[in-house]
Design a protein around this motif. Sequence first.
Motif, mmCIF file in Angstrom:
data_model
loop_
_atom_site.group_PDB
_atom_site.id
_atom_site.type_symbol
_atom_site.label_atom_id
_atom_site.label_comp_id
_atom_site.label_asym_id
_atom_site.label_seq_id
_atom_site.Cartn_x
_atom_site.Cartn_y
_atom_site.Cartn_z
ATOM 1 N N THR A 257 0.752 -1.095 -0.015
ATOM 2 C CA THR A 257 -0.086 -0.022 0.071
ATOM 3 C C THR A 257 0.548 1.290 -0.071
ATOM 4 O O THR A 257 0.686 2.180 -0.585
ATOM 5 N N GLU A 258 2.037 1.261 0.940
ATOM 6 C CA GLU A 258 3.001 2.281 0.961
ATOM 7 C C GLU A 258 3.578 2.472 -0.525
ATOM 8 O O GLU A 258 3.946 3.755 -1.142
ATOM 9 N N GLN A 259 3.875 1.449 -1.050
ATOM 10 C CA GLN A 259 4.796 1.520 -2.269
ATOM 11 C C GLN A 259 3.843 2.164 -3.476
ATOM 12 O O GLN A 259 3.837 3.024 -4.086
ATOM 13 N N ALA A 260 2.377 1.894 -3.359
ATOM 14 C CA ALA A 260 1.578 2.345 -4.325
ATOM 15 C C ALA A 260 1.556 3.663 -4.073
ATOM 16 O O ALA A 260 1.362 4.486 -5.088
ATOM 17 N N ARG A 261 1.198 4.213 -3.016
ATOM 18 C CA ARG A 261 0.909 5.634 -2.567
ATOM 19 C C ARG A 261 2.235 6.527 -2.996
ATOM 20 O O ARG A 261 2.043 7.416 -3.692
ATOM 21 N N ARG A 262 3.316 5.837 -3.029
ATOM 22 C CA ARG A 262 4.645 6.667 -3.138
ATOM 23 C C ARG A 262 4.705 6.547 -4.599
ATOM 24 O O ARG A 262 5.103 7.984 -5.482
ATOM 25 N N THR A 263 4.432 5.717 -5.386
ATOM 26 C CA THR A 263 4.197 5.418 -6.784
ATOM 27 C C THR A 263 3.106 6.789 -7.708
ATOM 28 O O THR A 263 3.452 7.349 -8.519
ATOM 29 N N ARG A 264 1.993 6.862 -6.673
ATOM 30 C CA ARG A 264 1.134 7.792 -7.288
ATOM 31 C C ARG A 264 1.682 9.150 -7.156
ATOM 32 O O ARG A 264 1.434 10.067 -7.882
ATOM 33 N N LEU A 265 2.500 9.402 -5.958
ATOM 34 C CA LEU A 265 2.928 10.753 -5.555
ATOM 35 C C LEU A 265 3.968 10.978 -6.657
ATOM 36 O O LEU A 265 3.962 12.304 -7.013
ATOM 37 N N ARG A 266 4.848 9.857 -7.001
ATOM 38 C CA ARG A 266 5.943 10.392 -8.093
ATOM 39 C C ARG A 266 5.141 10.656 -9.242
ATOM 40 O O ARG A 266 5.607 11.306 -9.993
ATOM 41 N N ILE A 267 4.117 10.004 -9.768
ATOM 42 C CA ILE A 267 3.452 10.379 -11.002
ATOM 43 C C ILE A 267 2.966 11.826 -10.787
ATOM 44 O O ILE A 267 2.803 12.264 -11.856
ATOM 45 N N LEU A 268 2.268 12.041 -9.653
ATOM 46 C CA LEU A 268 1.816 13.476 -9.552
ATOM 47 C C LEU A 268 2.735 14.465 -9.750
ATOM 48 O O LEU A 268 2.898 15.522 -10.296
ATOM 49 N N ASP A 269 3.775 14.191 -9.064
ATOM 50 C CA ASP A 269 5.075 15.267 -9.243
ATOM 51 C C ASP A 269 5.449 15.191 -10.702
ATOM 52 O O ASP A 269 5.766 16.280 -11.078
ATOM 53 N N ALA A 270 5.605 14.248 -11.404
ATOM 54 C CA ALA A 270 5.914 14.184 -12.729
ATOM 55 C C ALA A 270 4.762 14.952 -13.415
ATOM 56 O O ALA A 270 5.353 15.680 -14.518
ATOM 57 N N ALA A 271 3.735 14.659 -13.582
ATOM 58 C CA ALA A 271 2.658 15.318 -14.112
ATOM 59 C C ALA A 271 2.582 16.757 -13.697
ATOM 60 O O ALA A 271 2.387 17.687 -15.070
ATOM 61 N N HIS A 272 2.987 17.363 -12.730
ATOM 62 C CA HIS A 272 2.991 18.717 -12.353
ATOM 63 C C HIS A 272 4.327 19.190 -12.984
ATOM 64 O O HIS A 272 4.109 20.245 -13.672
ATOM 65 N N ASP A 273 5.284 18.655 -13.247
ATOM 66 C CA ASP A 273 6.371 19.240 -14.047
ATOM 67 C C ASP A 273 6.074 19.206 -15.341
ATOM 68 O O ASP A 273 6.252 20.062 -16.106
ATOM 69 N N GLU A 274 5.405 18.172 -16.047
ATOM 70 C CA GLU A 274 5.091 18.199 -17.440
ATOM 71 C C GLU A 274 3.907 19.101 -17.845
ATOM 72 O O GLU A 274 4.240 19.693 -19.029
ATOM 73 N N LEU A 275 3.135 19.093 -17.024
ATOM 74 C CA LEU A 275 2.021 20.029 -17.169
ATOM 75 C C LEU A 275 2.615 21.662 -17.130
ATOM 76 O O LEU A 275 2.143 22.389 -17.941
#
Length: 174
Positions: free
Chosen positions: A16-34
Amino acid sequence: DPAVKGVRPYDSPTRTEQARRTRLRILDAAHDELSEHGYGGTTMRSIAARADVSVKTVEAAFATKANLLKELIDVRIAGDDEPVPMIDRPAVAEMIAEPDVDRLLELNAAFVAAITRRIVVIDRVAREAAPLTEELSALHRVSLDNRRRGAREFVEILATRATLRLDLDIAVDT
């Protein structure tokens, strides 16, 4: 036979924690890309590459780019990914409990400034993307409505501690 074996639901706090960290990494990447490429210039593939995950992982977590943008807005406003409504957060509780008007205004200014710093780039992206689809337009309208509701809640708290010189709606707009 599940009844014989006593099957229990699978629950792994580590997973569950790994999935949460992956989601946050994706959100950070999305922020930068957007922020670099805007909504139209950002793809799920570019977000996945930046987050160092597969496109399927991004799609499994968010389904669509619009859903990803919505989640990004929510997380940036809150400052974290905890499923706690803004009204139940410590900063808001502190404002609600603050009897001194000057201190209440200081707390609110700090609260709004912190949110603004976190959301300013993505808010611009969402505003610029709003005309592209009804879904994005609705997302932007909800964001504006939530902002207005937050302002109204603050002004209503303020009005219990001081006499407003303005009509409530004008104070909210201000």
